[in-house]
Design an enzyme around this catalytic site. Structure first.
Site, PDB file in Angstrom:
ATOM      1  N   ASP A 113       0.787  -1.233   0.000  1.00 51.01           N
ATOM      2  CA  ASP A 113       0.000   0.000   0.000  1.00 51.01           C
ATOM      3  C   ASP A 113       0.821   1.287   0.000  1.00 51.01           C
ATOM      4  O   ASP A 113       0.332   2.343  -0.374  1.00 51.01           O
ATOM      5  CB  ASP A 113      -0.958   0.021   1.201  1.00 51.01           C
ATOM      6  CG  ASP A 113      -0.230  -0.045   2.545  1.00 51.01           C
ATOM      7  OD1 ASP A 113       1.010  -0.090   2.559  1.00 51.01           O
ATOM      8  OD2 ASP A 113      -0.911  -0.059   3.593  1.00 51.01           O
ATOM      9  N   HIS A 114       2.101   1.217   0.408  1.00 51.35           N
ATOM     10  CA  HIS A 114       2.876   2.437   0.608  1.00 51.35           C
ATOM     11  C   HIS A 114       3.648   2.916  -0.620  1.00 51.35           C
ATOM     12  O   HIS A 114       4.080   4.071  -0.656  1.00 51.35           O
ATOM     13  CB  HIS A 114       3.883   2.227   1.748  1.00 51.35           C
ATOM     14  CG  HIS A 114       3.350   2.573   3.101  1.00 51.35           C
ATOM     15  ND1 HIS A 114       2.209   1.993   3.625  1.00 51.35           N
ATOM     16  CD2 HIS A 114       3.798   3.424   4.056  1.00 51.35           C
ATOM     17  CE1 HIS A 114       1.991   2.479   4.838  1.00 51.35           C
ATOM     18  NE2 HIS A 114       2.937   3.351   5.113  1.00 51.35           N
ATOM     19  N   ARG A 117      -2.097  12.626  10.019  1.00 49.12           N
ATOM     20  CA  ARG A 117      -0.819  13.218  10.393  1.00 49.12           C
ATOM     21  C   ARG A 117      -0.542  14.400   9.468  1.00 49.12           C
ATOM     22  O   ARG A 117      -0.837  14.342   8.275  1.00 49.12           O
ATOM     23  CB  ARG A 117       0.271  12.146  10.269  1.00 49.12           C
ATOM     24  CG  ARG A 117       1.555  12.418  10.990  1.00 49.12           C
ATOM     25  CD  ARG A 117       2.367  11.125  11.099  1.00 49.12           C
ATOM     26  NE  ARG A 117       1.905  10.282  12.184  1.00 49.12           N
ATOM     27  CZ  ARG A 117       2.203   8.992  12.300  1.00 49.12           C
ATOM     28  NH1 ARG A 117       2.947   8.396  11.389  1.00 49.12           N
ATOM     29  NH2 ARG A 117       1.758   8.292  13.330  1.00 49.12           N
ATOM     30  N   ASP A 158       3.294  -0.673  11.430  1.00 49.68           N
ATOM     31  CA  ASP A 158       2.813   0.635  11.028  1.00 49.68           C
ATOM     32  C   ASP A 158       2.175   1.272  12.249  1.00 49.68           C
ATOM     33  O   ASP A 158       1.449   0.590  12.996  1.00 49.68           O
ATOM     34  CB  ASP A 158       1.795   0.528   9.884  1.00 49.68           C
ATOM     35  CG  ASP A 158       1.448   1.888   9.310  1.00 49.68           C
ATOM     36  OD1 ASP A 158       2.028   2.274   8.277  1.00 49.68           O
ATOM     37  OD2 ASP A 158       0.590   2.586   9.903  1.00 49.68           O
ATOM     38  N   ARG A 160       8.337   3.458  11.790  1.00 43.54           N
ATOM     39  CA  ARG A 160       9.434   3.028  10.916  1.00 43.54           C
ATOM     40  C   ARG A 160      10.744   2.813  11.690  1.00 43.54           C
ATOM     41  O   ARG A 160      11.296   3.722  12.289  1.00 43.54           O
ATOM     42  CB  ARG A 160       9.616   4.005   9.759  1.00 43.54           C
ATOM     43  CG  ARG A 160      10.077   5.386  10.127  1.00 43.54           C
ATOM     44  CD  ARG A 160       9.965   6.346   8.960  1.00 43.54           C
ATOM     45  NE  ARG A 160       8.570   6.589   8.605  1.00 43.54           N
ATOM     46  CZ  ARG A 160       8.149   7.682   7.981  1.00 43.54           C
ATOM     47  NH1 ARG A 160       9.001   8.619   7.620  1.00 43.54           N
ATOM     48  NH2 ARG A 160       6.877   7.858   7.687  1.00 43.54           N
ATOM     49  N   SER A 162       5.553   7.843  12.921  1.00 44.01           N
ATOM     50  CA  SER A 162       5.534   6.515  12.317  1.00 44.01           C
ATOM     51  C   SER A 162       6.306   5.493  13.147  1.00 44.01           C
ATOM     52  O   SER A 162       7.200   5.828  13.925  1.00 44.01           O
ATOM     53  CB  SER A 162       6.132   6.599  10.911  1.00 44.01           C
ATOM     54  OG  SER A 162       6.389   5.322  10.389  1.00 44.01           O
TER      55      SER A 162
END
Length: 793
Positions: free
Chosen positions: A132-133, A489, A207, A683, A681
């Site tokens: 999706d990213h 965000r 995520d 990440r 995030s």
């Protein structure tokens, strides 16, 4: 320290003990028909999960002898060792057994690479990858798309450009037992809600907006890839026992108010760090007046207040959604288990917030931070007072936060009114369906036609602009402008890589109204629009459908089941993927004379530390993506970004370049930071990159939860000033020594000794939150190294 072999044996024994022949205290579901965990995992059942949860809770209740909140029931109901586990909110480190793992494609690359390094043949729990990213959104004709733009053109472009990564993830999923959702399937959190989430379950996802599944009563927590690897390897997952913030809802939403306004209001109350270390649990009579997907919206954006996760108790609205998405059996089992899917009478919260939905007006949060909340009635004045650009330059709806059928029907009801008056959107208007199922359903029901007629562009079923995947051409970088989105965000440069873009977060219906009006000061509750015939019209409050009357249309099949692939290939000269090499273990000494790479000033999110957008393509190549390390952070020394002094050469350069120079010279370095460092995030690249480029410690006033854990996982030292005022003692050109590492133990402070360029020194204390297991990670050089060492024993 657990070994993988021992953990798997323990997990098998636990399943046998908890699942086989269980009956006595489970009479409520003993006769219930078996409900598969999902249609893709028919061999595993929700019944078994509830049986295990019930047995664990019986032990916990005997030990704690007090009423439990709902979130406590779910968390403690997943304890690895309910009898021996220390349980104290905000203090104990819990070892938990999540039901599943989910990974989006940008973070899955590194997580899968780490899992490959573990040498294990297959994941121990149900796991999925979601593409999706990596899909870039466009709203105007593009040469690299043969003049096309929007949904299909963007999807085709992504499939071509990201083929190497998609093939890698697809083959790895097949080989290691991981379900693979192809590009175009939708956003990870919408797919989870539609297919995998269930009341009382626990999952982790790579995520930060994984808590979206809390709208279906699940304890869903965002983590870094290393945590996902632990769980996929059969190890317990470690989490500090969360405190519980209760939000009591009363009343009923009305007119232009929506579920998005609930979390925007909560964000304004708690701020971006007010939820840190806590689960936000919603309760009260107002809960019954929210849709399941609306509850998902609230839980999703709960990530912006730093919360571990957010949750709603099971109710009939969740049951309705389960049945509408083909999970009737799960709904029936949950109905039977309902007593365990809500808080006990008399359960105590660490803090309670009261919100009357009947009095809640639409909220608009921003710019540059998601906790700057404004009620609609006061927002126009705020725009003028702060001299924010009042002309709306773009409106964007959808994303993982607000792309449900209800969201889309409410936004479409506003668009229909404009069309009836002969009005179209005055600015680019983008619509992102959350999943293929949502896209197919709103196309069948005529909503896409409405959006396109009002001037909108329907993008691919993906994250797109919300994650910075927006090829924006109508505004130049550096040009001040304002956009309104229904995203979660809104940090500087988050959506379009332009730090001058003022992004405001609100509901899809308010975004739609403002895109049509073209002005931030437009208040649809009192202002009018001018129709094509010159007459003034006032928009009526939006109307929406909670669930589609004709049922959901699943659209195209986009799921690939595991099995088939026997080989996963990573080319040595690939610029997108790179096999990982183990980090060096700790040398057994205190850290002496480390350079200060950068002293950051103000907000430093994971977007500042490791930007997304065009950098997403390097998420599977650690060395390449490290070229974006801290390039968005503000240097306290010169108030510039990506400009730090190389203390060896005396020249200024980009942050990654200076870090590489220090590493090449054998000079360790540290980062000094401000409050809530690493918010945003999940990440883990924001932790991997500093480690890869020679970083040893990050010393800040406070950390966001996920980032602190990610740093520990990669063998870094996340430290906080015992006295935040000591931040001011540290000069950008000082060297830093950290004393006490040879006797590192839980709760024990370390001493930092700073040496100024003139040779004078100072010292101060720093705190650390390592437990014994995490100290093992540090000593081995990373959690992955520690797992490998334990597995060899």
């Amino acid at each position: 320290m657990y070994s993988v072999r021992a953990a798997r044996k323990a997990l098998t024994q636990a399943k046998r003990r908890l699942f086989d022949g269980y009956g006595a205290s489970m009479s409520s579901i003993a006769g219930a028909e078996k409900a598969a965990l999902s249609r893709f995992e028919p061999e595993e059942t929700v019944n078994d999960r509830y049986a295990a949860m019930d047995e664990r809770l019986a032990i916990v209740r005997r030990r704690l002898n007090r009423p439990l909140t709902y979130s406590e029931k779910v968390v403690y109901g997943h304890l690895d060792d309910p009898e021996g586990q220390e349980i104290e909110r905000g203090v104990s480190y819990l070892k938990l057994r999540p039901d599943r793992v989910a990974m989006q494609d940008a973070t899955a690359q590194m997580a899968v690479l780490q899992f490959i390094s573990s040498g294990l043949p297959k994941t121990a729990v149900p796991s999925t990858i979601h593409c999706d990213h990596l899909i870039e959104g466009t709203t105007a004709p593009q040469d690299d798309r043969h003049g096309g733009y929007g949904g299909q053109a963007d999807l085709d472009h992504a499939k071509h450009n990201n083929k190497e990564v998609y093939d890698f993830l697809s083959s790895a999923g097949s080989k290691y037992g991981i379900g693979f959702w192809k590009p175009g399937s939708g956003i990870i959190h919408q797919i989870i809600l539609e297919n995998y989430a269930f009341p009382g379950g626990m999952m982790i996802g790579t995520d930060s907006h994984t808590p979206n599944a809390g709208g279906l009563g699940m304890c869903a927590v965002g983590v870094g890839g290393a945590d996902a690897v632990d769980v996929m390897a059969g190890l317990p997952w470690e989490l500090k026992a969360p405190k519980v913030i209760g939000v009591r809802l009363t009343g009923k939403l009305h007119k232009w108010s929506s579920p998005k306004d609930v979390i925007c209001k909560v964000a304004g109350i708690l701020t971006v760090k007010g939820g840190t270390g806590s689960i936000v649990e919603y309760f009260g009579p107002g809960v019954e007046n929210l849709s399941c997907t609306g509850m998902g919206t609230i839980c999703n954006m709960g990530a912006e207040i730093g919360a571990t996760t957010s949750m709603f108790p099971y109710n009939q609205r969740m049951g309705d959604y389960l049945r509408a998405t083909g999970r009737d059996k799960i709904a029936s089992v949950a109905d039977s288990f309902a007593e365990s899917l809500r808080a006990d009478e008399g359960a105590e919260y660490d803090q309670i917030i009261e919100i009357n939905l009947s009095e809640l007006e639409p909220q608009i949060n921003g710019p540059f931070t998601p906790d700057l909340a404004h009620g609609l009635s006061e927002f126009g004045d705020a725009v003028k007072t702060h001299h924010w650009p009042s002309k709306v330059s773009a409106g964007l709806i959808g994303s993982c936060t607000n792309s449900s059928y209800e969201d889309m029907t409410r936004a479409a009801s506003v668009a229909r009114q404009a069309l009836a008056a002969g009005i179209k959107a005055k600015v680019p208007f983008a619509i992102t369906p959350g999943s293929e199922q949502i896209r197919a359903t709103i196309q069948r029901d005529g909503l896409i036609e409405v959006f396109e007629k009002v001037g909108g562009t329907v993008l691919a079923n993906a994250c797109g602009p919300c994650i910075g995947q927006w090829k924006r051409t109508e505004v130049q970088k550096g040009e001040a402008n304002s956009i309104v989105t229904s995203f979660n965000r809104n940090f500087a440069a988050r959506n379009d890589a332009n730090p001058a873009t003022h992004a405001f977060v609100t509901s899809p219906e308010i975004v739609t109204a403002m895109a049509i009006a073209g002005d931030l000061t437009f208040n649809p509750e009192k202002d009018t629009l001018v129709g094509a015939d010159g007459r003034e019209i006032m928009l009526n409050p939006p109307e929406g459908e909670e669930l589609p009357a004709k049922g959901y249309d699943p659209g195209q099949e986009t799921y690939q089941a595991p099995g088939g692939a026997t080989e996963v290939v990573v080319s040595e000269d690939s610029q997108r993927l790179q096999l990982l090499q183990p980090f060096s273990p700790w040398d057994g000494k205190d850290l002496d004379d480390a350079m200060i790479l950068i002293k950051t000033k103000g907000k430093c999110t994971t977007d500042h530390i490791s930007m997304a957008g065009p950098w997403l393509k390097y998420r599977g190549h650690l060395d390449n993506i490290s070229n974006n390390m801290l390039i968005g952070a503000l240097n306290a020394e010169n108030d510039k970004v990506n400009s730090v002094k190389n203390q060896i050469s005396g020249e200024y350069g980009a942050v990654p370049d200076v870090a590489r120079a220090y590493k090449a010279a054998g000079k360790p370095w540290v980062v000094i930071g401000d409050e809530n460092y690493g918010e945003g995030s999940s990440r883990e690249h924001a932790a991997l990159e500093p480690r890869h480029l020679g970083g040893r410690a990050v010393i800040v006033k406070s950390f966001a939860r996920i980032h602190e854990t990610n740093l520990k996982k990669q063998g870094m030292l996340p430290l906080t000033f015992a006295d935040p005022a000591d931040y001011d003692k540290v000069g950008p050109f000082d060297t830093i020594s950290i004393k006490g590492l040879t006797t590192l133990s839980p709760g024990k402070q370390l001493t930092v000794v700073g040496t100024r360029p003139d040779g004078s020194t100072y010292e101060f204390k720093v705190n650390q939150t390592f437990n014994e297991n995490q100290i093992t990670w540090f000593k081995h050089g990373s959690a992955l190294n520690a797992m490998g060492a334990a597995n060899k024993q």
